[in-house]
Scaffold this motif. Structure first.
Motif, mmCIF file in Angstrom:
data_model
loop_
_atom_site.group_PDB
_atom_site.id
_atom_site.type_symbol
_atom_site.label_atom_id
_atom_site.label_comp_id
_atom_site.label_asym_id
_atom_site.label_seq_id
_atom_site.Cartn_x
_atom_site.Cartn_y
_atom_site.Cartn_z
ATOM 1 N N MET A 183 0.619 -1.068 -0.084
ATOM 2 C CA MET A 183 0.168 0.037 0.139
ATOM 3 C C MET A 183 0.581 1.647 0.564
ATOM 4 O O MET A 183 0.774 2.071 1.159
ATOM 5 N N LYS A 184 1.232 1.937 -1.544
ATOM 6 C CA LYS A 184 2.485 2.867 -1.535
ATOM 7 C C LYS A 184 2.170 3.720 -1.059
ATOM 8 O O LYS A 184 2.300 4.802 -0.333
ATOM 9 N N LEU A 185 0.190 4.292 -0.931
ATOM 10 C CA LEU A 185 -0.884 5.555 -0.862
ATOM 11 C C LEU A 185 -0.270 5.716 0.224
ATOM 12 O O LEU A 185 -0.373 6.525 0.795
ATOM 13 N N MET A 186 -0.664 4.628 0.830
ATOM 14 C CA MET A 186 -0.644 4.596 2.652
ATOM 15 C C MET A 186 0.617 5.283 2.910
ATOM 16 O O MET A 186 0.675 6.619 3.804
ATOM 17 N N ASP A 187 1.723 5.255 2.598
ATOM 18 C CA ASP A 187 2.977 5.644 3.204
ATOM 19 C C ASP A 187 2.996 7.348 2.780
ATOM 20 O O ASP A 187 3.811 7.925 3.364
ATOM 21 N N GLU A 215 3.214 7.889 -7.598
ATOM 22 C CA GLU A 215 2.217 6.925 -6.896
ATOM 23 C C GLU A 215 0.767 7.552 -6.567
ATOM 24 O O GLU A 215 0.150 6.160 -6.943
ATOM 25 N N ILE A 216 0.446 8.258 -6.361
ATOM 26 C CA ILE A 216 -0.932 8.969 -6.083
ATOM 27 C C ILE A 216 -1.267 9.359 -7.766
ATOM 28 O O ILE A 216 -2.805 8.635 -7.738
ATOM 29 N N VAL A 257 -4.971 7.101 -8.669
ATOM 30 C CA VAL A 257 -5.879 6.814 -9.304
ATOM 31 C C VAL A 257 -6.551 6.542 -10.800
ATOM 32 O O VAL A 257 -7.565 6.770 -11.149
ATOM 33 N N ASN A 258 -4.928 5.975 -11.354
ATOM 34 C CA ASN A 258 -5.707 5.319 -12.279
ATOM 35 C C ASN A 258 -5.856 3.643 -11.971
ATOM 36 O O ASN A 258 -6.100 2.781 -13.230
ATOM 37 N N LYS A 259 -6.173 3.285 -11.110
ATOM 38 C CA LYS A 259 -6.140 2.258 -10.287
ATOM 39 C C LYS A 259 -7.335 0.986 -10.682
ATOM 40 O O LYS A 259 -8.065 1.782 -10.287
ATOM 41 N N ARG A 260 -8.100 0.205 -11.282
ATOM 42 C CA ARG A 260 -8.855 -0.256 -11.624
ATOM 43 C C ARG A 260 -9.366 -0.893 -10.416
ATOM 44 O O ARG A 260 -9.482 -2.080 -10.044
ATOM 45 N N SER A 261 -10.828 0.060 -9.981
ATOM 46 C CA SER A 261 -10.668 -0.579 -8.348
ATOM 47 C C SER A 261 -12.735 -1.826 -9.150
ATOM 48 O O SER A 261 -13.170 -1.589 -7.820
#
Lengths: 324, 324
Positions: free
Chosen positions: A1-5, A314-315, A319-323
């Motif tokens: 979870m890089k965004l959490m970092d 990373e952001i 943002v572009n992650k297929r969730s």
């Protein structure tokens, strides 16, 4: 979870921004504080303040100063949401009742007016007329975008270009200036402001395209509201525009959209969504989002390498992650 | 007609401001231009721009600069009216259909948002953070006043003090800063700004009291809408508060007001108005307006004698004229 970092690294500063956000709407009027607090507590990712702080890292990072950019930008975003909910007649947002649902449209309208004004008041504490000018210009463009959105409801003849102009005003500009103004308020070099603006603009475009995709591809659980909300409101988004360009799909899909319009807010969108999902509309929209992300990355490449630049990368990927 | 003389002396400059006002809302979006133009064409006395120009006469009068104060102030006033009409569900203003009536509430809401933002954008063309700050602060106060007004609808227990706080925010502040910012933008001495602010504040208070009196004492022809509109909306104004303080009148008047509330927008207010007209409420409200005008005149006395000072005196007298 890089965004959490990333959020971890900014946590202490973001906690400060969060407190200042709540403080900003205290003390003027009991009802306005209550409605504004309700709105702010509904949460959100605080993406705009995060961009302000990261932008600030390219100059003389000063949280005392940056709060006067970060808090106003989040407030402007929130004010636009509360006015949006009036237009969309939305009962919930992120799973919680909206201001217009808990109180009424009139209270929601004045809550928005108050928060807009408060945002400007806080921003004007910085002695920087250029910053005030950029902020006010963005607000003009946002309100134009909002009016366009109403007028374009159920306009099935709109072009991709038209859609892009609309989401540019509605979403991308505010994200672009969040990155830019963080750098500007920190006296980073002008070249850095404009690169960050370009990064933010492209991330913002991808963000809105992904958000529009989510409304078609997500589940009620994953998006906090029933899928197909855009279609029921008449908001014709990119995958729909692309699907309508398919010769054999156009007529049946138009018929579905007309039926949805006639049925109103309780309309069943499952058939229309089924058609779009089976069309190339989804992947074409995804490709366009990818292209915007690639452009955002290009802008970053021109910035000096740093931890902050990695965070921005990373952001953009997040943002572009297929969730769905 | 001394007031005509004042407007005559300013005519060329006011014509310029009028053109700039129309220009300010051109070109962003067809519908927004149309609705904004409709709103601006409904007219009004352009009192705020007149005050800006007169304020400017106390310093280095520069119309090019002053337009960036005069146009925004009139725009802010207009934006507040279009949002007001949504709240009041008003079909006409100054005898013409409102934006909300000709289009709808949503269009009216975004027209207001657009005009507010546009006002700020124009004002930020002046490199004067203090001016931006004063403007944004006034907008916060105005939105607080508007929310108070909604909340106070049919609140028959409010005090005179409470009423005054409300009209201060709703009306007097914007007139006060119109006078002040004209002087500020013209680099007049600080002492002059604050005297002009005091003048404008007191004129603004008298102006709103007179406006509230007119709604009770005027005719449909003289005020461009049926009298008693305030009562039907639940807007409890100064003469009503005074009338409710009369022991033998309180109960019957309360009953009338409750009946008006129950009957809604078509309610017959003639009995309630009759009670108020026969009470000391009218003359007590007039006396309070007189006191504010006297204070405005006191502020003027501290300014150097000039033609402009005489003009400001004439406007104060005009505002307080019994036109019913």
């Amino acid at each position: 979870m890089k965004l959490m970092d990333i959020f971890g690294a900014l946590k202490r500063d973001m906690d400060f921004i969060e407190r200042q956000l709540y403080r900003s709407i205290e003390g003027d009027d009991e009802l306005l504080s209550e409605t504004s607090l309700h709105l702010l507590k509904a949460g959100g990712k605080r993406l705009r303040p995060v961009f302000v702080l990261l932008g600030g890292k390219f100059g003389n990072y000063d949280l005392e100063k940056l709060q006067h950019v970060a808090v106003p930008l989040e407030l402007i975003h929130s004010a636009s949401l509360v006015h949006d909910d009036v237009i969309d007649d939305a009962g919930t947002r992120r799973g919680k009742p909206t201001v217009k649902a808990k109180w009424d449209n009139k209270v929601a309208m004045y809550t928005g007016d108050y928060i807009y004004a408060k945002a400007l008041m806080l921003a004007t504490q910085l002695e920087n007329p250029e910053l005030h000018r950029i902020l006010a210009k963005a607000m003009v463009q946002m309100s134009v975008g909002e009016m366009e959105q109403i007028r374009d409801f159920f306009n099935t003849d709109q072009s991709v270009r038209h859609y892009m102009l609309r989401i540019r005003r509605k979403t991308a500009l505010l994200i672009a200036i969040s990155c830019q103004l963080g750098a500007l308020a920190s006296d980073a070099p002008a070249k850095v402001h404009s690169l960050l603006y370009r990064y933010g603009y492209n991330v913002g475009m991808a963000f809105q395209i992904r958000d529009d995709l989510l409304d078609l591809c997500g589940t009620e659980k994953s998006i906090g509201k029933p899928p197909g909300s855009d279609m029921r409101q008449g908001n014709i988004t990119l995958p729909v525009i692309y699907a309508l360009q398919e010769e054999e799909l156009r007529e049946p899909l138009l018929q579905e959209i007309h039926a949805i319009r006639a049925e109103g807010s309780e309309a069943d969108t499952s058939r229309a969504i089924g058609m779009i999902l089976s069309s190339p509309g989804i992947s074409r929209a995804e490709q366009l989002a990818d292209r915007f992300i690639a452009k955002a990355m290009d802008a970053l490449e021109c910035l000096p390498e740093s931890k902050t630049r990695n965070h921005l990368k990373e952001i953009a990927l997040f943002v572009n992650k297929r969730s769905y």
